[in-house]
Design an enzyme around this catalytic site. Structure first.
Site, PDB file in Angstrom:
ATOM      1  N   CYS A 153     -37.166  -6.081  26.106  1.00  0.00           N
ATOM      2  CA  CYS A 153     -36.240  -6.594  25.106  1.00  0.00           C
ATOM      3  C   CYS A 153     -35.975  -5.575  24.071  1.00  0.00           C
ATOM      4  O   CYS A 153     -35.008  -5.633  23.179  1.00  0.00           O
ATOM      5  CB  CYS A 153     -36.856  -7.857  24.306  1.00  0.00           C
ATOM      6  N   HIS A 213     -34.558  -9.785  15.399  1.00  0.00           N
ATOM      7  CA  HIS A 213     -34.756 -10.146  16.784  1.00  0.00           C
ATOM      8  C   HIS A 213     -34.579 -11.571  17.252  1.00  0.00           C
ATOM      9  O   HIS A 213     -33.989 -11.788  17.971  1.00  0.00           O
ATOM     10  CB  HIS A 213     -36.105  -9.632  17.548  1.00  0.00           C
ATOM     11  N   HIS A 232     -30.085 -14.384  24.762  1.00  0.00           N
ATOM     12  CA  HIS A 232     -31.104 -13.331  24.788  1.00  0.00           C
ATOM     13  C   HIS A 232     -30.430 -12.224  25.759  1.00  0.00           C
ATOM     14  O   HIS A 232     -30.814 -12.718  26.956  1.00  0.00           O
ATOM     15  CB  HIS A 232     -32.594 -13.644  24.756  1.00  0.00           C
TER      16      HIS A 232
END
Lengths: 388, 401
Positions: free
Chosen positions: B165, B292, B329
């Site tokens: 990520c 995030h 995401h």
């Protein structure tokens, strides 16, 4: 800007450490053999370079495959040799070739599937191991190794066939930016996975003959590349009194679908080529690629520079290549002897001077090149005296 | 010698809410969300059956990852309208490995035998006919960066970050450092996520990472997991200031050195990365944070606690939002789309909201932007990206005005 290498570790098909690899290379040996760990009869690639033996038992074996485990082992060895401090100022940069499919785990869940993926959960995907994704995580070795050695500084996982050079470049930037005081690089790759062998075969790259008939790179009748595997590690610092060597790297790409153009290899080499008289070529072993590489390199290094092909002995090592070359070329320069290209008696005519017998050298710097699909090229410069 | 400043000259994104950043920003500002039932494949029975997908016909191709990335990168490059010698143009991309389509994987698996043992002979005979569907041009993590290099004519440094990520944020950090270090004059950087497929959704689902409620609601008391999204965002950075959008003021990365899946419980790695980026920028605080904010129970609270440690009392004044509520995401592309939002805040004086956020969890208290965008002058913004495996990457941008 070069950085100093103060520790290393290496595991290749030519021995269990760096000194063993150098000794074998100087004897002109090659690790190329028919596959031993699987039945490779029907692959086009008939010769491969496999590492003997397996990693030591590890609790990480539930997440990491063989080469990643070997990578952790050589990384620990490099760190011990270096003596650098762990913690917030130690960075960790991993170099990996890319995710492999892990066919063994997929075959069961795929056995009852339909091509359109209808009802794919019930038809088997629900049966995948809960840790499948973690085994498939590109940075899993990076994460587990960071925890093992308490590397809490900067870091990343670089990927692709030139990842080793990318990792050296990224670690060097982090060091020169002052983000960390030391960087551990771990690189590993295996070009012997089923889909990789098929891909290489379709691109006409691997050796398709037996060892007795195979001719090494830079001969006019060169017989193709040797897919291999390796794990290698370096510890880098900005400055050191008496390091093992200094290193600098550049990776680039040109968008070609298969191997990069010769000019792309030259573009990777050019920023690092000043004063270079020894080059370890990309050594694809395909006469057209070898010739294009030599012509392009002739524009950025002395046309009479010695041309090595350590990949003829070690096999092509993909993402690990630049790190492997850093170690091997440093040892070559320190030994004062250039290793011959394995299985080559008469090189093709062209720029640079392929080395076919062990040759003394006083050179203190060497350039290593590597390449891979799609269109990836990289160079690493190794100095055993501090570069000016 | 002082490192030169690095300037953002243009950026572009393709998202489930629009083929351009302008279209996406307008939708985000209005509080829209792209979370919807998965259309790409039959997801009946999966732990989660929603995602944020790009529906545009041009994206319906076998190599979706590369198509999406090139769509955004080429438009960013065109918008920047910069020229430089090929060896002075760098490319830095956050991308995970590509995957063959499900039908190809199935065909290859079946070819290798239906029993427990992998039949190399059968595979070696069958697979060459399908090689173009899984070769390095498709599967290599570096295929995206290499394709972009080819399209823009770059022969400078070309690097690929596969850091889960944090991939694209790490790539952007690297571009800034390469420019400061004089390795190139111009850099294309960013990332792509294209993980709405059966295998990846299975992997995430089996680990319990996905929202079983089918909602992405970062920082909300109801949050129960992430929703996977797809898209790409790319930036063109340069040493020459020109008509700069923002200054790439500070970058920082760190490693937790802890757990394979869970963040450091104290957020220590996140703290180090944020502090490094702020110190690099010469700032002690920021006006806006693009978090995030994954919508997972553990991560969001730890990120807010880490933010408080870093900003101190100033944390009360900084706007906080997460684009994952609206776009899901993007995994490898997450840091890049987050940076788009941070840049937008500075350039457009508009902080985009966290879609899905209704009831802020006690451990996530901050100056959240809820509902629709907030208009406010923003001089500095921080974009966070924290990855599986404990890799953290942060970027600070500052007004070029």
């Amino acid at each position: 800007m070069s950085v100093a290498v103060v520790g290393w570790g290496l595991r290749t098909a030519l021995g269990s450490d760096a000194d063993a690899a150098l000794s074998a290379l100087l004897r002109g040996e090659t690790a190329a053999r028919p596959p031993r760990s699987f039945d490779g009869t029907d692959y086009r690639a008939q010769l491969v370079a496999e590492i003997d033996g397996d990693p030591a038992p590890s609790r990480h074996a539930r997440y990491l495959r063989r080469l990643a485990l070997l990578g952790c082992e050589v990384a620990q060895a490099a760190l011990r040799q270096s003596g650098v401090a762990t913690g917030d100022r130690l960075g960790l940069f991993a170099a990996v070739g890319g995710l492999r499919v892990h066919w063994q785990e997929l075959m069961g869940p795929m056995a009852q599937q339909r091509a359109d993926a209808s009802d794919c959960w019930q038809r088997g995907l629900r049966g995948l191991h809960p840790h499948w994704l973690l085994r498939h995580l590109s940075n899993n070795a990076h994460a587990l190794l960071a925890a093992d050695i308490h590397a809490r500084g900067d870091g990343a996982t670089l990927a692709g066939a030139t990842a080793g050079a990318q990792a050296i470049a990224a670690a060097s930037r982090a060091l020169n930016a002052g983000a960390i005081d030391a960087a551990l690089i771990v690189a590993y790759d295996r070009l012997l996975e089923p889909e990789t062998l098929v891909d290489l075969g379709q691109r006409g790259l691997p050796a398709m003959v037996g060892l007795q008939s195979w001719v090494g790179p830079y001969a006019g009748n060169a017989g193709g590349m040797i897919p291999g595997e390796a794990a290698a590690a370096l510890v880098l610092v900005r400055e050191a009194e008496a390091p093992l060597c200094w290193v600098q790297a550049r990776a680039t790409a040109d968008g070609e679908l298969s191997e990069p153009a010769g000019s792309t290899l030259a573009a990777a080499a050019a920023p690092l080529a000043r004063g270079i008289a020894v080059v370890d070529g990309a050594a694809r072993g395909v006469p057209t690629l070898d010739s294009a590489e030599r012509i392009a390199l002739g524009s950025v290094v002395d046309g009479n520079a010695a041309l090595l092909a350590t990949a003829a002995g070690l096999g092509q090592t993909g993402a690990a290549a630049a790190v492997v070359q850093t170690i091997v070329l440093a040892l070559v320069l320190r030994s004062g002897m250039l290793p011959p290209i394995a299985c080559v008696d008469v090189p093709a005519v062209g720029p640079l001077r392929p080395v076919v017998t062990p040759t003394p050298t006083a050179a203190t710097a060497a350039l290593g090149l590597c390449s891979g699909a799609p269109g990836l090229a990289a160079a690493v410069r190794v100095d055993v005296e501090k570069p000016r | 010698m002082t490192a030169p400043s690095v300037w953002l000259r243009a950026f572009e994104a393709v998202t489930p809410l629009g083929d351009t950043w302008a279209a996406t920003a307008a939708a985000l500002a209005a509080g829209k969300s792209a979370v919807a039932p998965i259309a790409a494949f039959d997801c009946a029975g999966f732990p989660s059956t929603v995602a944020c997908e790009i529906a545009a016909p041009w994206a319906k191709v076998a190599d979706r990852r590369r198509a999406i990335a090139l769509h955004a990168a080429e438009r960013a490059w065109q918008a920047a309208a910069l020229t430089a010698a090929p060896e002075r143009i760098g490319v830095f991309v956050g991308a995970e490995s590509g995957r063959a389509e499900f039908a190809t994987v199935r065909a290859l698996a079946l070819a290798a035998g239906s029993g427990p043992a992998f039949d190399h002979g059968a595979f070696a005979r069958f697979a060459p006919a399908l090689a173009a569907r899984f070769d390095a041009g498709v599967a290599s993590p570096a295929a995206v960066a290499a394709s972009i290099a080819g399209r823009v004519g770059a022969l400078g440094p070309c690097e690929t970050f596969s850091l889960a990520c944090a991939s694209s944020s790490a790539a952007i950090v690297e571009a800034v450092r390469a420019l400061r270090g004089g390795e190139c004059d111009v850099a294309v950087c960013g990332g792509v996520g294209a993980d709405v497929d059966p295998l990846m959704l299975t992997g995430f689902g089996l680990l319990g990472m996905l929202s079983s409620r089918g909602a992405s609601c970062p920082f909300d008391i109801r949050r129960d997991g992430m929703v996977v999204g797809e898209g790409a965002a790319f930036f063109v950075l340069a040493i020459e200031r020109g008509p700069a959008m923002v200054e790439m003021a500070g970058v920082g990365r760190s490693l937790d050195a802890g757990h394979l899946t869970a963040p450091d419980p104290q957020g220590a790695g996140a703290v180090r990365a944020m502090r490094a980026a702020l110190a690099d920028a010469g700032e002690v605080s920021v006006d806006c944070v693009q978090a995030h904010g994954t919508s997972t129970p553990l991560n969001d609270g730890i990120e807010i606690a880490a933010l408080r440690q870093v900003l101190g009392e100033a944390a009360e004044q900084a706007y906080v939002s997460s684009v994952k509520g609206a776009l899901g995401h993007w995994i490898a592309g997450a840091g890049a789309i987050g940076l788009c939002c941070a840049v937008h805040a500075v350039v457009a004086a508009e902080v985009l909201p966290t879609a899905g956020l209704r009831d802020v969890a006690p451990e996530c208290k901050a100056r959240h932007v809820v509902g629709t965008a907030v208009r406010a002058p923003i001089r500095t913004a921080l974009a966070n990206a924290f990855a599986f495996g404990g890799a953290n990457s942060c970027v600070v941008v500052r007004s070029a005005a």
